[in-house]
Design a protein around this motif. Structure first.
Motif, PDB file in Angstrom:
ATOM      1  N   THR A  31       0.866  -1.162   0.000  1.00  0.00           N
ATOM      2  CA  THR A  31       0.000   0.000   0.000  1.00  0.00           C
ATOM      3  C   THR A  31       0.911   1.222   0.000  1.00  0.00           C
ATOM      4  OG1 THR A  31      -0.146   0.316   2.401  1.00  0.00           O
ATOM      5  CG2 THR A  31      -1.721  -1.223   1.410  1.00  0.00           C
ATOM      6  N   CYS A  47       2.348   4.509   1.454  1.00  0.00           N
ATOM      7  CA  CYS A  47       2.511   5.015   2.820  1.00  0.00           C
ATOM      8  C   CYS A  47       2.541   6.535   2.748  1.00  0.00           C
ATOM      9  CB  CYS A  47       3.800   4.459   3.427  1.00  0.00           C
ATOM     10  SG  CYS A  47       4.016   4.842   5.166  1.00  0.00           S
ATOM     11  N   ASN A  97       4.180   0.740   2.279  1.00  0.00           N
ATOM     12  CA  ASN A  97       3.923  -0.336   3.233  1.00  0.00           C
ATOM     13  C   ASN A  97       4.010  -1.624   2.422  1.00  0.00           C
ATOM     14  OD1 ASN A  97       3.307   1.399   5.402  1.00  0.00           O
ATOM     15  ND2 ASN A  97       1.181   1.553   4.764  1.00  0.00           N
ATOM     16  N   LEU A 152       5.626  -6.755   7.863  1.00  0.00           N
ATOM     17  CA  LEU A 152       5.188  -5.460   7.357  1.00  0.00           C
ATOM     18  C   LEU A 152       6.401  -4.534   7.385  1.00  0.00           C
ATOM     19  CD1 LEU A 152       3.214  -3.266   6.458  1.00  0.00           C
ATOM     20  CD2 LEU A 152       2.527  -2.979   8.848  1.00  0.00           C
ATOM     21  N   GLU A 203       8.066  -0.841   6.207  1.00  0.00           N
ATOM     22  CA  GLU A 203       7.693   0.524   5.835  1.00  0.00           C
ATOM     23  C   GLU A 203       8.937   1.339   5.521  1.00  0.00           C
ATOM     24  OE1 GLU A 203       3.529   1.580   8.102  1.00  0.00           O
ATOM     25  OE2 GLU A 203       5.390   2.120   9.117  1.00  0.00           O
ATOM     26  N   TYR A 259      10.507  -2.179  10.149  1.00  0.00           N
ATOM     27  CA  TYR A 259       9.633  -3.329   9.885  1.00  0.00           C
ATOM     28  C   TYR A 259       9.194  -3.965  11.196  1.00  0.00           C
ATOM     29  CZ  TYR A 259      13.569  -6.483  10.865  1.00  0.00           C
ATOM     30  OH  TYR A 259      14.606  -7.160  11.482  1.00  0.00           O
ATOM     31  N   GLY A 317      -2.299  -2.813   7.293  1.00  0.00           N
ATOM     32  CA  GLY A 317      -1.931  -1.435   7.014  1.00  0.00           C
ATOM     33  C   GLY A 317      -2.770  -0.898   5.876  1.00  0.00           C
ATOM     34  N   ILE A 331       1.507   5.589   7.987  1.00  0.00           N
ATOM     35  CA  ILE A 331       2.530   4.895   8.770  1.00  0.00           C
ATOM     36  C   ILE A 331       1.878   4.206   9.967  1.00  0.00           C
ATOM     37  CG2 ILE A 331       4.590   5.234  10.187  1.00  0.00           C
ATOM     38  CD1 ILE A 331       5.187   7.708   8.426  1.00  0.00           C
ATOM     39  N   ARG A 380      -8.053   0.961   8.288  1.00  0.00           N
ATOM     40  CA  ARG A 380      -7.159   0.173   9.145  1.00  0.00           C
ATOM     41  C   ARG A 380      -7.880  -0.282  10.419  1.00  0.00           C
ATOM     42  NH1 ARG A 380      -3.052   0.577  13.269  1.00  0.00           N
ATOM     43  NH2 ARG A 380      -1.662  -1.206  12.975  1.00  0.00           N
TER      44      ARG A 380
END
Length: 368
Positions: free
Chosen positions: A155, A157, A208, A220, A222, A230, A244, A248, A268
């Motif tokens: 996704t 971020c 993400n 996950l 980022e 992570y 996510g 963030i 979320r």
């Protein structure tokens, strides 16, 4: 309801052969986009040095396409747009959280139709891992699963990063998300190997990144303006899910962009509530969540505002399965693809629904 054509293609052979196969496909409008003047010979050489190191083979694929199509490599959109969008939702469930014991990634992908390929590829480059994945600008990948059972999704971020007008400009020289995802699918056998690779990659996109494999590992990852963090889960952890949307979620990075769109926070929260509702989640319930309309679910029909559901996807690491419902419409049905299985190229029409978004959908809320 309106109609959109979607398609599935199988690509196999050397990277140059794959590029030539792609050039024979119809609908090239998302691939051929002349490069801006600022992307000159120096920038192209820098880009290719980056691709050769982190996305080996893609240069040959671009050259094969250009040769077959009779265009300059510089004017392939991927060439200049990858060197440095969308809104999405992502959820990792380990095998201890699903009723069939299979670790899975579920995701919805929202964007504008004008910038979408609406294609799936089964790609099997010589000497690399075969994978089924969604495509963007032809050569890039949005999510997918490979023959080893590694599932990768993403996704955005924060606000999308791009070298196109109207997007957030990158703050470092690096890769777009679609290059990162394809490289992981072709070169990594599990989530930990994929994590090692992204930790060393220069990534210009704020992302993400969701990684999962059949061992029950979920990660996950980022990155925000080059800073990386992570979080991970495994079979022995108390928590058996990660999720996510478009902001963030890892505490270390929140101060880098301490705000998010209203819809991102709501989505979320809904994913978290869904994961907490049952000890063992059925895939039928997961599919229902993805297709249910926002705010109860993940689907949005706001294509004119750049936030319409392009596809709902479930990646099953045990079955090496890519399941998709195009355009978020239940009437379009779900289609299952398995990495080891060839089924032949085809195209078909799918239904879509268009609505106008309430301005509150894009309102900004603080995270801290």
């Amino acid at each position: 309801m309106e109609k959109q054509q979607v398609s599935y293609w199988e690509l196999e052979g050397t990277y140059q052969e794959i590029g030539k196969q792609m050039a024979k496909q119809p609908e090239k409008n998302h691939i051929y986009i002349p490069a801006p003047e600022k992307f000159g010979g120096k920038e192209m050489e820098e880009a290719f040095q980056l691709y050769d190191r982190y996305c080996p083979g893609i240069r040959e694929e671009l050259e094969g396409y250009a040769q077959e199509a009779g265009i300059a490599v510089r004017d392939i959109a991927y060439t200049w747009m990858t060197y440095l969008v969308p809104g999405c939702s992502g959820l990792i469930l380990t095998g201890k959280k699903t009723d069939d014991g299979h670790t899975k990634i579920a995701r919805n992908y929202e964007f504008t139709l004008e910038d979408e390929d609406l294609k799936l590829y089964r790609t099997a480059p010589a000497g690399k891992y075969a994978h089924i994945s969604g495509s963007i600008v032809g050569f890039g990948r949005t999510e997918g699963i490979n023959e080893k059972g590694l599932a990768v999704s993403m996704t955005s971020c924060g606000f999308p990063v791009s070298n196109l007008p109207g997007m957030r400009a990158p703050v470092l020289k690096g890769l777009q998300f679609w290059a990162v995802i394809r490289s992981l699918l072709e070169n990594c056998g599990d989530a930990k190997e994929a994590l090692e690779k992204v930790m060393e990659m220069p990534i210009a996109y704020n992302i993400n990144l969701f990684l999962a494999d059949c061992s029950g590992t979920g990660i996950l990852f980022e990155t925000m303006n080059g800073e990386k963090a992570y979080t991970s889960i495994g079979p022995e952890d108390e928590k058996q899910y990660l999720c996510g949307t478009n902001h963030i979620v890892i505490e270390k990075l929140v101060s880098r962009e301490p705000a998010a769109m209203e819809n991102s926070i709501v989505r979320r929260d809904r994913l978290t509530a869904f994961a907490e509702e049952e000890n063992r989640i059925r895939e039928s319930g997961l599919r229902e969540l993805l297709l249910k309309k926002y705010p109860e679910g993940m689907r949005a029909n706001y294509y004119a505002e750049g936030f319409g559901t392009i596809k709902s996807v479930i990646l099953d690491t045990a079955e090496k399965r890519y399941s998709i419902c195009w355009l978020g419409q239940e009437k379009n049905g779900w289609t299952d693809y398995f990495v080891p299985e060839k089924r032949g190229d085809y195209a078909e029409e799918k239904d879509m629904e268009i609505e106008k978004a309430d301005p509150q959908f894009f309102a900004i809320r603080p995270l801290m």
